[in-house]
Design a protein around this motif. Structure first.
Motif: not given
Length: 72
Positions: A24-48
């Motif tokens: 789970l990664w805050p949408a305000t922060l850049d996605v770190p190298a080696g990771w890809e986004s699968r969902l979001g930005p969305d609520t914390r609960q939706a991501c969980l």
């Protein structure tokens, strides 16, 4: 300052790395190298909820592959 990883009112992303591990990664922060986004930005609960539904095998993919090779 509050912890950006535990703010129920913030927007998040679900990230996945090359080993199939989720984060789970805050949408305000850049996605770190080696990771890809699968969902979001969305609520914390939706991501969980997404992580709960989709990360069904917590073993790293390299371990899964090694175990499959050892079993064949």
């Amino acid at each position: 300052m509050s912890n950006p990883f535990e703010d129920d009112n913030a927007k998040y992303r679900v990230l996945v790395n090359g080993e199939g591990q989720y984060s789970l990664w805050p949408a305000t922060l850049d996605v770190p190298a080696g990771w890809e986004s699968r969902l979001g930005p969305d609520t914390r609960q939706a991501c969980l909820d997404y992580v709960e539904e989709n990360w069904v095998d917590m073993r790293p993919l390299s371990l899964v592959r090694d175990m499959e090779r050892a079993g064949s």
